[in-house]
Design a protein around this motif. Sequence first.
Motif: not given
Length: 288
Positions: A37-38, A65-66, A85-93
């Motif tokens: 979550t970023a 990623i959302a 706010t960004i959420t999604g697979p950590a590697r991709a984020v």
Amino acid sequence: MMTLAAVDRIVAAALEEDAPWGDITSEALIPTGAVATAVLAAREPGIFSGSAVFDAAFRLTDPTIAVAWQVADGDRFSAGQTLATITGPARAVLTAERIGLNFAQRMSGIATLTGSYVDAVAGTGVRIADTRKTTPGLRVLERHAVRSGGGHNHRHSLSDAVMAKDNHLAVLTASGLSVTEALLQAKTRLPHTTHIEVEVDRLAQIEPVLAAGIGTIMLDNFSLDDLRTGVAMVAGRATVEASGGVTLETVRAIAETGVDVISVGALTHSARALDLGLDVRVELPASS
């Protein structure tokens, strides 16, 4: 205008440049199932621009990623405000974060600087416009950012409109034609829908140019007194643009001379990237 196709092309090239063979740091350190979550937050006040570009950085990296926005392009924000706010697979984020942030910082910096110029001429009716002094390959993004800040775009490219400068006029008149004759002759080779602008650098050039029926006359590096005189000479026969040496300290006085447009190269060539931060929190997958 900034199309989705143009955004994707530019962002894809940036991602390819940044991770040509993948993000080996994230792949080595971050477990496959980790979720991130970023938070995109402002570290200083400004005007936001670049949501579509920021979105594309994450979408093209991993479509799962959302990104949830709390601002839109053109919105003003304060220091400390959460923008998205960004959420999604950590590697991709983690792979996409720097590209998304770079574009958002650059575009928001342009929008914020443009907004300062627009605020400075408030109430005069004058348009603040950009120029072709853009970063090669990024013009469509930077010009969108100018619009986000309340500014206007000049011709997008050399293909959009005729803009005759001193070197063009020197070539046109080399055969012995007057400026008026040369411009009238040039008009016969153009579609009737093509807008023509001519740059002049002294008052004596104004009447010969206007006699050719051009649409916009640019008064380049004129003093304030000469700008006022030039506007009076044009007397509504063409749109009057002022350009050259425009700063935040001088733009109001230039606007008050009666010109219609002020073009400012600094909007794109000298804008400082805005200080935006992206703080990431990673949740590791439960151990099996």
